[in-house]
Write a protein that holds these residues in place. Structure first.
Motif, short mmCIF file in Angstrom:
data_model
loop_
_atom_site.label_atom_id
_atom_site.label_comp_id
_atom_site.label_asym_id
_atom_site.label_seq_id
_atom_site.Cartn_x
_atom_site.Cartn_y
_atom_site.Cartn_z
N GLU A 1 0.13 -8.93 6.74
CA GLU A 1 1.06 -7.83 6.10
C GLU A 1 1.36 -8.42 4.51
N GLU A 2 1.42 -9.51 4.32
CA GLU A 2 1.81 -9.85 2.92
C GLU A 2 0.40 -9.52 2.02
N ALA A 3 -0.78 -9.68 2.56
CA ALA A 3 -2.20 -8.94 1.96
C ALA A 3 -2.02 -7.65 1.79
N PHE A 4 -1.57 -7.00 2.90
CA PHE A 4 -1.50 -5.58 2.69
C PHE A 4 -0.49 -4.99 1.80
N TRP A 5 0.50 -5.55 1.04
CA TRP A 5 1.22 -5.28 0.28
C TRP A 5 0.78 -5.52 -0.97
N ALA A 6 -0.12 -6.81 -1.12
CA ALA A 6 -0.68 -7.16 -2.39
C ALA A 6 -2.24 -6.52 -2.84
N VAL A 7 -2.57 -5.84 -1.57
CA VAL A 7 -3.94 -5.21 -1.73
C VAL A 7 -3.88 -3.73 -1.22
N PRO A 8 -3.18 -2.88 -1.96
CA PRO A 8 -3.10 -1.42 -1.46
C PRO A 8 -4.23 -0.80 -1.10
N ARG A 9 -4.11 -0.03 0.16
CA ARG A 9 -5.50 0.64 0.55
C ARG A 9 -6.01 1.88 -0.33
N LEU B 1 -11.40 -4.32 -6.58
CA LEU B 1 -10.92 -5.70 -6.36
C LEU B 1 -10.55 -6.39 -7.88
N LYS B 2 -11.12 -6.22 -8.71
CA LYS B 2 -10.58 -6.77 -10.35
C LYS B 2 -9.27 -6.23 -10.36
N GLY B 3 -9.17 -4.89 -10.06
CA GLY B 3 -7.93 -4.14 -10.20
C GLY B 3 -6.69 -4.70 -9.58
N VAL B 4 -6.64 -5.41 -8.39
CA VAL B 4 -5.55 -6.14 -7.88
C VAL B 4 -5.76 -7.56 -8.04
N GLY B 5 -6.44 -8.00 -9.11
CA GLY B 5 -6.53 -9.49 -9.44
C GLY B 5 -7.29 -10.30 -8.49
N LEU B 6 -8.33 -9.71 -8.10
CA LEU B 6 -9.13 -10.56 -7.05
C LEU B 6 -10.72 -10.81 -7.49
N ALA B 7 -11.39 -11.60 -7.10
CA ALA B 7 -12.63 -11.76 -7.60
C ALA B 7 -13.82 -12.46 -6.62
N PRO B 8 -13.71 -11.79 -5.35
CA PRO B 8 -14.78 -12.66 -4.38
C PRO B 8 -16.10 -12.04 -4.85
N ARG B 9 -16.95 -12.69 -4.41
CA ARG B 9 -18.22 -12.60 -4.74
C ARG B 9 -18.83 -11.30 -4.25
N VAL B 10 -19.27 -10.14 -4.94
CA VAL B 10 -19.72 -9.05 -4.46
C VAL B 10 -21.37 -8.89 -4.64
N VAL B 11 -22.06 -8.87 -3.70
CA VAL B 11 -23.49 -9.10 -3.80
C VAL B 11 -24.08 -7.59 -3.30
N MET C 1 0.41 -7.10 -7.66
CA MET C 1 0.65 -5.67 -7.37
C MET C 1 0.05 -4.77 -8.55
N THR C 2 -0.53 -3.86 -8.21
CA THR C 2 -1.08 -2.98 -9.32
C THR C 2 -0.21 -2.10 -9.88
N SER C 3 -0.45 -1.45 -11.20
CA SER C 3 0.38 -0.61 -11.84
C SER C 3 0.47 0.78 -11.06
N THR C 4 -0.40 0.85 -9.90
CA THR C 4 -0.57 2.22 -9.41
C THR C 4 0.56 2.05 -8.55
N MET C 5 1.25 1.20 -8.20
CA MET C 5 2.35 1.17 -7.17
C MET C 5 3.55 1.80 -7.41
N GLY C 6 3.80 2.90 -7.11
CA GLY C 6 5.10 3.58 -7.41
C GLY C 6 5.78 3.73 -5.92
N GLY C 7 7.11 4.43 -6.34
CA GLY C 7 7.76 4.53 -5.08
C GLY C 7 7.12 5.43 -3.86
N VAL C 8 6.43 6.21 -4.14
CA VAL C 8 5.67 7.20 -3.12
C VAL C 8 4.75 6.43 -2.48
N GLU C 9 4.06 5.61 -3.03
CA GLU C 9 2.94 4.85 -2.73
C GLU C 9 3.74 3.85 -1.72
#
Length: 393
Positions: free
Chosen positions: A31-39, A156-166, A1-9
């Motif tokens: 839904e689990e992915a949705f909470w871990a990867v906020p839009r 992606l890096k900000g939420v701790g993910l690193a898929p290959r981005v081409v 979860m990112t540091s930008t996740m507050g109560g409003v978000e």
């Protein structure tokens, strides 16, 4: 979860999930992915909302920006291919509506261990959802716009993910990580690139939004066979921006109609709204049958006795037609046609064919694609090819 996740978000995210409702809400793993990867993490500080592309700045209107982030609708994230707008604004990249994102993820039907190629990284949110579900090492995403690719990689890096981005042309796929179990496009196509078929393993799936010059509508889900072909059917709904290398930038008065042209006049009882109005099944079918014909509405043209006009033209700008309505309640319409093809005659013939077939919806149509890019459209069965209505004078 990112540091930008507050109560409003969090509240905004819960609100979106509540609005999606039964039948549209994501499956538990998504839904689990949705909470871990906020839009909202993947949206730029400046977005454009609504049909009028009203600018919304995060700094100036944080509440409005967050509402846009968690509305069930698309958010335009880039205009004019990232160039400084000098006049007319037009969307060139967006974050798709969450409901269609989750619908496509369900249709993609990934399983543990699957390798996925996403074509059209955009904001990176969809790639993030896939990477959370499958693992970053199993997801490759390709984006033609270098600025978008870079911004997505940062998100992606900000939420701790690193898929290959081409950064590259998605029409060519990405052979270095092939074969894939799934290829999913987040841009629409008018033709499925043969490279996608080549780079998908037998039994794998290609999912892509569909567009014809007549109508942007539908999802095509193909299964790749053992002989270098892919076959599948359409599903209704969805509208995505067209893959950039398949765009056609045409305007009636700039590119098609010339003052010196003298069109032929005739009449019709087929209403232009019947074929280019709100009947999406009709519009989708005509797009498959006409292939290279597009249309544009002109309300209140500066022509005596004409309340509205439907323009038609070919994508090579060599033929055009116009259908005029005199006023409310009109049962007959004036037709003007010019060029080597009678475009309104083609529309009427395509309409009659569709009606005679029982007015089939998108789910009865399908496509077969070969690895060399050749494709055929069919109705109900690959043994029943759909005709192309292309007539001359």
């Amino acid at each position: 979860m990112t540091s930008t996740m507050g109560g409003v978000e969090r509240a905004a995210m819960r609100g979106l999930l509540g609005r999606l409702g039964e039948g549209v809400a994501p499956a538990p793993e998504w839904e689990e992915a949705f909470w871990a990867v906020p839009r909202h993490v993947f949206l730029p500080d400046t977005v454009w909302v609504g049909d009028d592309l009203v600018v919304c700045e995060r700094g100036a209107d944080p509440e409005g920006w967050l509402r846009a982030a968690y509305a069930d609708g698309p958010v335009v994230t880039q205009v004019n291919d990232g160039r400084e707008p000098g006049g007319e604004l037009w969307p060139s990249s967006s974050a798709s509506a969450p409901s269609i994102v989750f619908r496509m993820l369900a249709m993609l039907d990934v399983a543990d261990g699957d390798r996925v190629l996403e074509v059209g990284t955009g904001t990176g949110w969809n790639a993030g959802l896939l990477a959370h579900r499958l693992g970053s090492e199993r997801v490759t995403t390709i984006e033609v716009d270098s600025a978008l690719a870079l911004r997505a990689a940062i998100g992606l890096k900000g939420v701790g993910l690193a898929p290959r981005v081409v950064n590259g042309d998605g029409a060519a796929g990405y052979a270095a990580d092939a074969p894939y179990d799934r290829i999913a496009a987040t841009c629409s196509v008018r033709e499925v690139p043969g490279a996608w078929v080549e780079q998908t393993r037998p039994g794998g799936v290609i999912l892509v939004p569909w567009e014809s010059p007549w109508c942007c509508y539908g999802l095509l889900r193909l299964t790749v066979g053992t002989r270098g072909t892919a076959i599948g059917r359409f599903a209704p709904h969805s509208a995505f921006m067209l893959m950039r290398n398949q765009r056609t930038d045409l305007r009636i008065y700039r590119d098609v109609v010339r003052d010196a042209q003298v069109p032929d006049e005739s009449g019709t009882r087929l209403s232009p709204w019947t074929v280019a109005g709100k009947d999406w099944a009709a519009r989708f079918a005509l797009g498959l049958l006409l292939r290279d014909v597009w249309h544009a509405w002109h309300e209140g043209p500066d022509v005596d006795g004409v309340a509205s006009r439907l323009w038609l033209a070919t994508t090579d700008a060599t033929a055009w037609a116009a259908v005029d309505r005199a006023g409310e309640g009109a049962e007959r319409f004036t037709v003007w046609q010019h060029g080597p093809r009678r475009l309104w005659d083609e529309v009427e013939a395509a309409w009659r064919w569709w009606c005679a077939g029982g007015r089939p919806g998108p789910e009865r149509f399908g496509v077969t694609v070969a690895s060399d890019g050749r494709q055929s459209v069919w109705l109900d069965s690959p043994h029943r090819p759909v005709p192309v209505f292309r007539g001359g004078r």
